[in-house]
Design a protein around this motif. Structure first.
Motif, PDB file in Angstrom:
ATOM      1  N   GLU A   1       0.809  -1.212   0.000  1.00 46.42           N
ATOM      2  CA  GLU A   1       0.000   0.000   0.000  1.00 46.42           C
ATOM      3  C   GLU A   1       0.847   1.270   0.000  1.00 46.42           C
ATOM      4  OE1 GLU A   1      -2.391  -0.690   3.438  1.00 46.42           O
ATOM      5  OE2 GLU A   1      -3.782  -2.045   2.378  1.00 46.42           O
ATOM      6  N   LEU A   2       2.076   1.189   0.515  1.00 48.24           N
ATOM      7  CA  LEU A   2       2.922   2.370   0.642  1.00 48.24           C
ATOM      8  C   LEU A   2       3.816   2.625  -0.563  1.00 48.24           C
ATOM      9  CD1 LEU A   2       4.030   1.897   4.355  1.00 48.24           C
ATOM     10  CD2 LEU A   2       2.834   3.916   3.466  1.00 48.24           C
ATOM     11  N   MET A   3       4.337   1.555  -1.176  1.00 53.75           N
ATOM     12  CA  MET A   3       5.353   1.742  -2.208  1.00 53.75           C
ATOM     13  C   MET A   3       4.755   2.206  -3.533  1.00 53.75           C
ATOM     14  SD  MET A   3       8.417  -0.998  -1.582  1.00 53.75           S
ATOM     15  CE  MET A   3       7.542  -2.522  -1.302  1.00 53.75           C
ATOM     16  N   SER A   4       5.600   2.790  -4.352  1.00 49.12           N
ATOM     17  CA  SER A   4       5.176   3.385  -5.617  1.00 49.12           C
ATOM     18  C   SER A   4       4.551   2.345  -6.545  1.00 49.12           C
ATOM     19  CB  SER A   4       6.380   4.028  -6.309  1.00 49.12           C
ATOM     20  OG  SER A   4       6.043   4.446  -7.618  1.00 49.12           O
ATOM     21  N   GLY A   5       3.536   2.762  -7.264  1.00 51.60           N
ATOM     22  CA  GLY A   5       2.897   1.905  -8.256  1.00 51.60           C
ATOM     23  C   GLY A   5       3.492   2.059  -9.644  1.00 51.60           C
ATOM     24  N   LYS A   6       4.593   2.803  -9.744  1.00 49.23           N
ATOM     25  CA  LYS A   6       5.249   2.909 -11.052  1.00 49.23           C
ATOM     26  C   LYS A   6       5.935   1.591 -11.408  1.00 49.23           C
ATOM     27  CE  LYS A   6       6.142   7.913 -11.009  1.00 49.23           C
ATOM     28  NZ  LYS A   6       5.561   8.297  -9.713  1.00 49.23           N
ATOM     29  N   LYS A   7       6.227   1.408 -12.675  1.00 45.31           N
ATOM     30  CA  LYS A   7       6.866   0.175 -13.117  1.00 45.31           C
ATOM     31  C   LYS A   7       8.208   0.006 -12.421  1.00 45.31           C
ATOM     32  CE  LYS A   7       4.462  -0.017 -17.539  1.00 45.31           C
ATOM     33  NZ  LYS A   7       3.444  -0.919 -16.996  1.00 45.31           N
ATOM     34  N   TYR A   8       8.638  -1.241 -12.330  1.00 44.21           N
ATOM     35  CA  TYR A   8       9.769  -1.599 -11.475  1.00 44.21           C
ATOM     36  C   TYR A   8      11.030  -0.786 -11.759  1.00 44.21           C
ATOM     37  CZ  TYR A   8      12.345  -4.066 -15.141  1.00 44.21           C
ATOM     38  OH  TYR A   8      13.074  -4.364 -16.271  1.00 44.21           O
ATOM     39  N   ASN A   9      11.222  -0.345 -13.003  1.00 42.41           N
ATOM     40  CA  ASN A   9      12.461   0.352 -13.385  1.00 42.41           C
ATOM     41  C   ASN A   9      12.260   1.846 -13.606  1.00 42.41           C
ATOM     42  OD1 ASN A   9      10.901   0.102 -15.652  1.00 42.41           O
ATOM     43  ND2 ASN A   9      12.529  -0.671 -16.978  1.00 42.41           N
ATOM     44  N   GLN A  10      11.138   2.373 -13.137  1.00 39.40           N
ATOM     45  CA  GLN A  10      10.840   3.782 -13.393  1.00 39.40           C
ATOM     46  C   GLN A  10      10.912   4.658 -12.151  1.00 39.40           C
ATOM     47  OE1 GLN A  10       7.019   3.939 -15.343  1.00 39.40           O
ATOM     48  NE2 GLN A  10       7.850   3.274 -17.325  1.00 39.40           N
ATOM     49  N   TYR A  11      11.112   4.057 -10.988  1.00 33.35           N
ATOM     50  CA  TYR A  11      11.076   4.903  -9.783  1.00 33.35           C
ATOM     51  C   TYR A  11      12.225   4.612  -8.828  1.00 33.35           C
ATOM     52  CZ  TYR A  11       9.208   7.616  -5.914  1.00 33.35           C
ATOM     53  OH  TYR A  11       9.049   8.542  -4.915  1.00 33.35           O
ATOM     54  N   VAL A  12      12.499   3.342  -8.564  1.00 31.74           N
ATOM     55  CA  VAL A  12      13.545   3.016  -7.591  1.00 31.74           C
ATOM     56  C   VAL A  12      14.758   2.416  -8.294  1.00 31.74           C
ATOM     57  CG1 VAL A  12      11.888   2.641  -5.747  1.00 31.74           C
ATOM     58  CG2 VAL A  12      12.649   0.699  -7.115  1.00 31.74           C
ATOM     59  N   GLU A  13      15.884   2.526  -7.622  1.00 30.29           N
ATOM     60  CA  GLU A  13      17.125   1.961  -8.147  1.00 30.29           C
ATOM     61  C   GLU A  13      17.036   0.442  -8.149  1.00 30.29           C
ATOM     62  OE1 GLU A  13      21.940   2.194  -7.143  1.00 30.29           O
ATOM     63  OE2 GLU A  13      20.464   3.226  -5.899  1.00 30.29           O
ATOM     64  N   ILE A  14      17.591  -0.185  -9.191  1.00 22.61           N
ATOM     65  CA  ILE A  14      17.617  -1.636  -9.264  1.00 22.61           C
ATOM     66  C   ILE A  14      18.296  -2.193  -8.016  1.00 22.61           C
ATOM     67  CG2 ILE A  14      18.544  -3.620 -10.524  1.00 22.61           C
ATOM     68  CD1 ILE A  14      16.248  -2.246 -11.947  1.00 22.61           C
ATOM     69  N   GLY A  15      17.678  -3.201  -7.437  1.00 17.25           N
ATOM     70  CA  GLY A  15      18.203  -3.787  -6.208  1.00 17.25           C
ATOM     71  C   GLY A  15      17.363  -3.444  -5.001  1.00 17.25           C
ATOM     72  N   HIS A  16      16.549  -2.386  -5.114  1.00 14.37           N
ATOM     73  CA  HIS A  16      15.648  -2.038  -4.023  1.00 14.37           C
ATOM     74  C   HIS A  16      14.335  -2.814  -4.154  1.00 14.37           C
ATOM     75  CE1 HIS A  16      17.473   1.615  -2.040  1.00 14.37           C
ATOM     76  NE2 HIS A  16      18.322   1.361  -3.031  1.00 14.37           N
ATOM     77  N   ALA A  17      13.682  -3.002  -3.031  1.00 13.13           N
ATOM     78  CA  ALA A  17      12.377  -3.649  -3.037  1.00 13.13           C
ATOM     79  C   ALA A  17      11.349  -2.743  -3.697  1.00 13.13           C
ATOM     80  CB  ALA A  17      11.948  -3.965  -1.610  1.00 13.13           C
ATOM     81  N   THR A  18      10.353  -3.346  -4.296  1.00 12.41           N
ATOM     82  CA  THR A  18       9.269  -2.628  -4.957  1.00 12.41           C
ATOM     83  C   THR A  18       7.924  -3.156  -4.479  1.00 12.41           C
ATOM     84  OG1 THR A  18       9.149  -4.217  -6.775  1.00 12.41           O
ATOM     85  CG2 THR A  18      10.683  -2.357  -7.043  1.00 12.41           C
ATOM     86  N   LYS A  19       6.887  -2.431  -4.825  1.00 12.94           N
ATOM     87  CA  LYS A  19       5.528  -2.917  -4.566  1.00 12.94           C
ATOM     88  C   LYS A  19       5.341  -4.301  -5.182  1.00 12.94           C
ATOM     89  CE  LYS A  19       0.716  -1.912  -5.833  1.00 12.94           C
ATOM     90  NZ  LYS A  19      -0.201  -0.925  -6.453  1.00 12.94           N
ATOM     91  N   TRP A  20       5.931  -4.504  -6.355  1.00 16.62           N
ATOM     92  CA  TRP A  20       5.743  -5.757  -7.091  1.00 16.62           C
ATOM     93  C   TRP A  20       6.444  -6.923  -6.380  1.00 16.62           C
ATOM     94  CZ3 TRP A  20       2.173  -3.450  -9.395  1.00 16.62           C
ATOM     95  CH2 TRP A  20       2.339  -2.146  -9.858  1.00 16.62           C
ATOM     96  N   ALA A  21       7.592  -6.652  -5.799  1.00 17.47           N
ATOM     97  CA  ALA A  21       8.282  -7.683  -5.019  1.00 17.47           C
ATOM     98  C   ALA A  21       7.454  -8.040  -3.787  1.00 17.47           C
ATOM     99  CB  ALA A  21       9.667  -7.201  -4.605  1.00 17.47           C
ATOM    100  N   ALA A  22       6.816  -7.040  -3.174  1.00 19.54           N
ATOM    101  CA  ALA A  22       5.982  -7.292  -2.002  1.00 19.54           C
ATOM    102  C   ALA A  22       4.757  -8.123  -2.370  1.00 19.54           C
ATOM    103  CB  ALA A  22       5.551  -5.972  -1.367  1.00 19.54           C
ATOM    104  N   GLU A  23       4.136  -7.840  -3.514  1.00 17.76           N
ATOM    105  CA  GLU A  23       2.997  -8.646  -3.950  1.00 17.76           C
ATOM    106  C   GLU A  23       3.416 -10.085  -4.222  1.00 17.76           C
ATOM    107  OE1 GLU A  23       0.085  -5.289  -6.008  1.00 17.76           O
ATOM    108  OE2 GLU A  23       1.579  -6.298  -7.267  1.00 17.76           O
TER     109      GLU A  23
END
Length: 591
Positions: free
Chosen positions: A194-216
């Motif tokens: 619910e907290l992390m960005s809904g942008k595509k995996y390579n559009q917001y955070v640096e590679i190697g960081h967790a994403t909303k998609w990894a949490a799902e």
């Protein structure tokens, strides 16, 4: 009271907690504390870096790591190593373990949990200092994700473990019931989603960081293990009102969201996932030099951080060797799973030298050939030395438990690339700093033990598709994965076909152990190791009856709580069944 957090001004910041504020309760302008830190994106990144660092530190003792344990304990591998490597033999640790075997893993996972707790508390307290609310949500979501990730590994490996979710909480506590641990994992992952960005995996955070998609994706993994292993139909959830639950339909919605909106996709050719297709090796390796993908293109390694990587532990190509976790900043599994001395050079090109642990069991090769002999993934994943390496030496350096089969996915890779001007050539743009100048190692910067920076991919998009199929009980995800391998679609879903697909697609990636446990087939699968033809120190024999079924029944697949932790707890921590003094020295596995 304020809790003071000292931040080391180095790339891998270390976060430690100290005592209360001073006697006069005056404002401190020197030390960072939860009253003023983190107050900016730079602060938050430092703090999160400290949490991520513990992923690497736990890699410094690979045989204690959950990934390693999962690999060598499952039915598709043996322990291997040399005749004295009892920490890897006995199929890892299910049969026997030393008192200190898992101390380091326990230590670094709880260090990570402590640091995640610091980050969560600080980010919540300092929310008003962040003008960029999306960034704040991302940072906080990553901290929740990492805490869930740490606890998920601990609870799968040890069962009930102490649940500590606050820096102010008493730490010497009994083991928390597994339902409560899973309820917290689910709550952390729900917060992360619910907290992390809904942008595509390579559009917001640096590679190697967790994403909303990894949490799902991790939520789906946790749900499947918990409901399968414990025979439940929902996942418990900590809520403001107590304990709620997460239903299968909610998990399906999250995994569908990951597939539809994450931006992740399958790499075009399965072989391009693995470093032996790097540009300096692919043309010299007989298996790959004339191979092409479905579009007729030459194979080429997709490299670290490719579109199929949902979450991975990142590494560098050299990090020093010490006893406090530094060596974990290189991928030590590559060293441990490499071919043992007397192999690993010109005669076994492109597969380099390591310590000979985790030899592949013949059962997976034989059963794969019987079911789908034309599956490209079989030879893409498994090195059969009888087919590919005529000069391979059985029993090299007293190698144990070998079947002539090794994993290609995570292995030292060599390159025929000349040295230029006395320096390592463009090889350092590739994966391992192990260059060969006409197979002459002299002055080439070779470092077999600390040069490995291939990602440890812990969640891959193919796994996401297969979990989607399993949750929805349809063949769509399975058939996407099969299409990439050039295989015909299956006509309809069945659990048996899903199980086979996961075994083939994800072999040697740390998932098989959890899968056979949650499906309730571990005893049956492990029993197949008995009687397999192996070579011990070059002498052909058979794997004796290791009492796998009996041992699994005794332990339920859980490993021993480190004795040092039991002792430190003054009896509050109870040992797992099957790991009393007599059982931990299992007499059925002595050489």
């Amino acid at each position: 009271m304020k809790k003071y957090i000292y931040i080391a001004a180095i790339a891998l910041a270390a976060v430690t907690l100290t005592g209360c504020e001073d006697l006069l309760d005056s404002e401190n302008f020197i030390e960072s504390n939860t009253g003023n830190f983190p107050a900016s994106p730079a602060d938050a990144e430092k703090q999160l870096t400290a949490v991520y660092a513990t992923l690497n530190q736990a890699m410094a003792t690979p045989t204690a790591n959950y990934f390693y344990v999962s690999e060598v304990a499952c039915d598709d591998r043996f322990g291997g190593g040399g005749e004295n490597d009892f920490e890897s033999m006995a199929d890892g640790h299910l049969m026997k373990a030393t008192d200190v075997q898992f101390d380091s893993f326990w230590k670094f996972r709880y260090n990570g949990i402590f640091r995640a707790n610091c980050a969560i508390e600080g980010l919540i307290a300092q929310e008003s200092a962040f003008t960029d609310k999306e960034a704040h949500g991302q940072y906080l979501g990553e901290a929740y994700y990492l805490r869930a990730y740490f606890y998920n590994e601990l609870v799968e490996m040890f069962g009930a473990v102490p649940l500590i979710t606050s820096t102010a909480q008493e730490t010497n506590i009994p083991r928390t019931p597994v339902d409560e641990v899973y309820a917290q994992i689910a709550a952390d992952l729900k917060n992360a989603i619910e907290l992390m960005s809904g942008k595509k995996y390579n559009q917001y955070v640096e590679i190697g960081h967790a994403t909303k998609w990894a949490a799902e994706a991790l939520m789906a993994r946790v749900y499947l293990f918990y409901t399968g292993f414990y025979g439940k139909d929902s996942l418990p959830l900590v809520t403001a009102d107590g304990v709620g639950s997460i239903s299968k339909s909610e998990v399906v919605a999250w995994i569908d969201d990951c597939v539809a909106n994450s931006g992740h996709s399958l790499v075009n050719d399965y072989r391009n996932l693995w470093p032996y297709t790097n540009e300096f090796t692919v043309g010299d390796y007989e298996y790959t030099k004339n191979a092409t993908d479905a579009a007729g293109n030459a194979l080429r390694w997709a490299e670290n951080g490719n579109e199929e990587t949902v979450f991975a532990v990142k590494f560098c190509n050299y990090a020093g060797w010490d006893s406090d976790g530094q060596m974990g900043f290189t991928n030590q599994f590559i060293l441990y799973f490499g071919l043992r001395a007397d192999n690993g050079g010109e005669s076994t090109f492109p597969f380099g030298q390591g310590w000979g642990q985790g030899p592949v069991a013949a059962t997976i090769w034989d059963e794969w050939q019987a079911s789908e002999p034309d599956d490209v993934r079989m030879r893409a994943s498994i090195l059969n030395v009888n087919e590919e390496l005529p000069n391979y030496v059985f029993g090299a350096d007293k190698q144990m438990e070998e079947c002539g089969l090794w994993s290609k996915k995570m292995a030292p890779i060599l390159a025929k690339k000349p040295i230029e001007s006395g320096k390592v050539s463009a090889w350092n743009k590739s994966l391992f700093w192990v260059a060969y100048d006409a197979f002459d190692k002299a002055n080439n910067g070779d470092e077999m033990q600390g040069a490995h920076f291939q990602d440890l991919i812990t969640i891959r998009y193919a796994d996401v598709l297969l979990m989607q199929s399993e949750l929805k009980e349809d063949a769509a995800g399975i058939n996407q994965v099969r299409a990439r391998a050039g295989l015909a679609p299956i006509p309809g879903y069945s659990l048996e076909l899903l199980q086979r697909e996961r075994r083939h697609e994800l072999c040697f990636e740390g998932r098989r152990w959890a899968d056979i446990r949650r499906w309730g087939i571990a005893e049956e699968m492990l029993d197949k190791k008995n009687g397999v033809t192996i070579w011990n120190k070059g002498v052909q024999t058979v794997m004796r009856d290791g009492k796998y079924k009996e041992r699994y029944k005794a332990t339920n697949g859980f490993f021993p709580i480190p004795k040092a932790q039991v002792d430190l707890s003054a009896g509050l921590l109870e040992q797992n069944p099957g790991w009393d003094e007599a059982s931990a020295n299992f007499s059925g596995w002595n050489f």
